[in-house]
Scaffold this motif. Sequence first.
Motif, PDB file in Angstrom:
ATOM      1  N   GLU A 123       0.582  -0.839  -0.164  1.00  0.00           N
ATOM      2  CA  GLU A 123       0.321  -0.132  -0.177  1.00  0.00           C
ATOM      3  C   GLU A 123       0.824   1.803   0.308  1.00  0.00           C
ATOM      4  O   GLU A 123       2.220   1.214   0.569  1.00  0.00           O
ATOM      5  N   PHE A 124       0.422   2.125  -0.906  1.00  0.00           N
ATOM      6  CA  PHE A 124       1.486   3.378  -0.761  1.00  0.00           C
ATOM      7  C   PHE A 124       0.270   4.827  -0.660  1.00  0.00           C
ATOM      8  O   PHE A 124      -1.299   4.919  -1.066  1.00  0.00           O
ATOM      9  N   ILE A 125       0.218   5.724   0.818  1.00  0.00           N
ATOM     10  CA  ILE A 125      -0.143   6.358   1.403  1.00  0.00           C
ATOM     11  C   ILE A 125      -0.249   8.238   0.158  1.00  0.00           C
ATOM     12  O   ILE A 125       1.347   8.079  -0.121  1.00  0.00           O
ATOM     13  N   VAL A 147      -4.923   7.080   0.834  1.00  0.00           N
ATOM     14  CA  VAL A 147      -6.429   8.714   0.725  1.00  0.00           C
ATOM     15  C   VAL A 147      -6.121   8.672   2.357  1.00  0.00           C
ATOM     16  O   VAL A 147      -7.228   8.129   2.871  1.00  0.00           O
ATOM     17  N   VAL A 148      -5.473   9.957   2.622  1.00  0.00           N
ATOM     18  CA  VAL A 148      -5.323  10.340   4.350  1.00  0.00           C
ATOM     19  C   VAL A 148      -6.110  11.909   3.975  1.00  0.00           C
ATOM     20  O   VAL A 148      -5.202  12.195   3.218  1.00  0.00           O
ATOM     21  N   ASN A 149      -6.990  12.073   4.482  1.00  0.00           N
ATOM     22  CA  ASN A 149      -7.918  13.244   4.139  1.00  0.00           C
ATOM     23  C   ASN A 149      -6.689  14.611   5.334  1.00  0.00           C
ATOM     24  O   ASN A 149      -6.359  14.271   5.870  1.00  0.00           O
ATOM     25  N   SER A 150      -5.980  16.051   4.695  1.00  0.00           N
ATOM     26  CA  SER A 150      -5.935  16.798   5.113  1.00  0.00           C
ATOM     27  C   SER A 150      -6.866  17.946   6.163  1.00  0.00           C
ATOM     28  O   SER A 150      -8.238  17.514   5.874  1.00  0.00           O
ATOM     29  N   ASP A 151      -5.918  18.873   6.722  1.00  0.00           N
ATOM     30  CA  ASP A 151      -7.074  19.549   7.062  1.00  0.00           C
ATOM     31  C   ASP A 151      -8.105  20.446   6.664  1.00  0.00           C
ATOM     32  O   ASP A 151      -7.090  21.005   5.394  1.00  0.00           O
ATOM     33  N   LYS A 164      -2.600   6.377  11.486  1.00  0.00           N
ATOM     34  CA  LYS A 164      -3.560   5.506  12.029  1.00  0.00           C
ATOM     35  C   LYS A 164      -3.846   4.690  10.586  1.00  0.00           C
ATOM     36  O   LYS A 164      -4.112   3.861  10.692  1.00  0.00           O
ATOM     37  N   ALA A 165      -3.338   5.359   9.325  1.00  0.00           N
ATOM     38  CA  ALA A 165      -3.513   4.534   8.238  1.00  0.00           C
ATOM     39  C   ALA A 165      -2.579   4.402   7.949  1.00  0.00           C
ATOM     40  O   ALA A 165      -3.032   3.150   6.903  1.00  0.00           O
ATOM     41  N   ILE A 166      -1.603   4.235   8.511  1.00  0.00           N
ATOM     42  CA  ILE A 166      -0.109   2.626   8.117  1.00  0.00           C
ATOM     43  C   ILE A 166      -0.606   1.740   8.917  1.00  0.00           C
ATOM     44  O   ILE A 166      -0.924   1.539  10.238  1.00  0.00           O
TER      45      ILE A 166
END
Length: 395
Positions: A123-125, A147-151, A164-166
């Motif tokens: 997986e790649f974030i 995909v991690v949402n930004s602020d 948490k996504a890792i």
Amino acid sequence: MLSEKMLKLGTNRSVIRDLFEYGNKRKAEIGADKVFDFSLGNPSVPAPPAVKEAALDLLQNGDELLLHSYTSAQGDAGLRGKIAEYINEQHGTSLTADSLYITVGAAASLTISLKALTEDRDEFITFAPFFPEYRVFVENAGASLVVVNSDPQDFQIDCEAFEKAITSHTKGVILNSPNNPSGVVITEEGIQKVCDILEKKQKEYGHPIFLISDEPYRELVYDGVKVPYLMNYYDNTIVCYSYSKSLSLPGERIGYIAISDKAVEWKNIYAAVCGAGRSLGYVCAPSLFQQVVARCIGQTSDVSVYKKNRDLLYNALTEYGYRCIKPDGAFYLFVESLEEDATAFAEKAKEFELLIVPADSFGTPGFVRISYCVSTEQIENSLPAFQALAQAYQR
């Protein structure tokens, strides 16, 4: 008979390209001066004079055979050495020619790097908003994109969500700063937090996690903003770079991959990059422009034009009532849609001959991207249309 996956990619172009083609058609119908096309990140500022001078001198006085011959598969050793020296001077690194692989633009840099790193179930974030082709590149390498949402207020990295996504399947992180589409530059504090989390997770899972820095906009920054060089913060870093924006050469497709000599087994990573380039057919980048770049390292196009465009557009749109994320770099303005559905908003904008890109495919619904790498005159002429669009919603 055909690859269904490739057929789908070929018949469903990106929303950016679709809008660009619509703009070309509309310009033919009513005149280019009446269409305000902000779709494509295509530099409008000319390449610095040194590029033309180098190309002309090489064509007139260079060795004609060498100008058009193959280089080493990974690029000319002289050019690679000069790029390494420049990076070392600028950032205090210790790269050599054998840390560099010359590519046909940043897209090739990313696809080669991902192919070199990917194993089964990897997986790649990346962080939203992100360049939509990341998903295509990652999935083509055989991995999955997380995909991690930004602020949502400033589009800096949400480090709690990132950690948490890792998982144990995380092979790498793609970080793009200055960012396309938001123009945001990730702060040094944010970079340090990301790197601290990666160090912690590497130890927890017992394998390296690579940081891929996608930075074709590195030099396009304003008001003295500095872009941290990630190799100085994290050892397992790979830099993917292109001269498309800094030298205004998007059509020449020339860039590089730089691998930190502090990365774990970095020589094997470099060998895997060479192997990936071979397997994908991305070898021997154009010889002429390898030699042109060798003479123009450290040069940039006139960034002040983009700053002028940014200030003009940002100040006007915020005055009209739009919420805009003020960009510190690149040449994109990220604007909150005036209705929940950004695609519908972009369609409404067409009624005023404004071509803006809905950001759903960038992973951030409710926003649109405006590329201000156009003539200042186009921006000035478009402002009444932007004001009329805002007033249509206010009514």
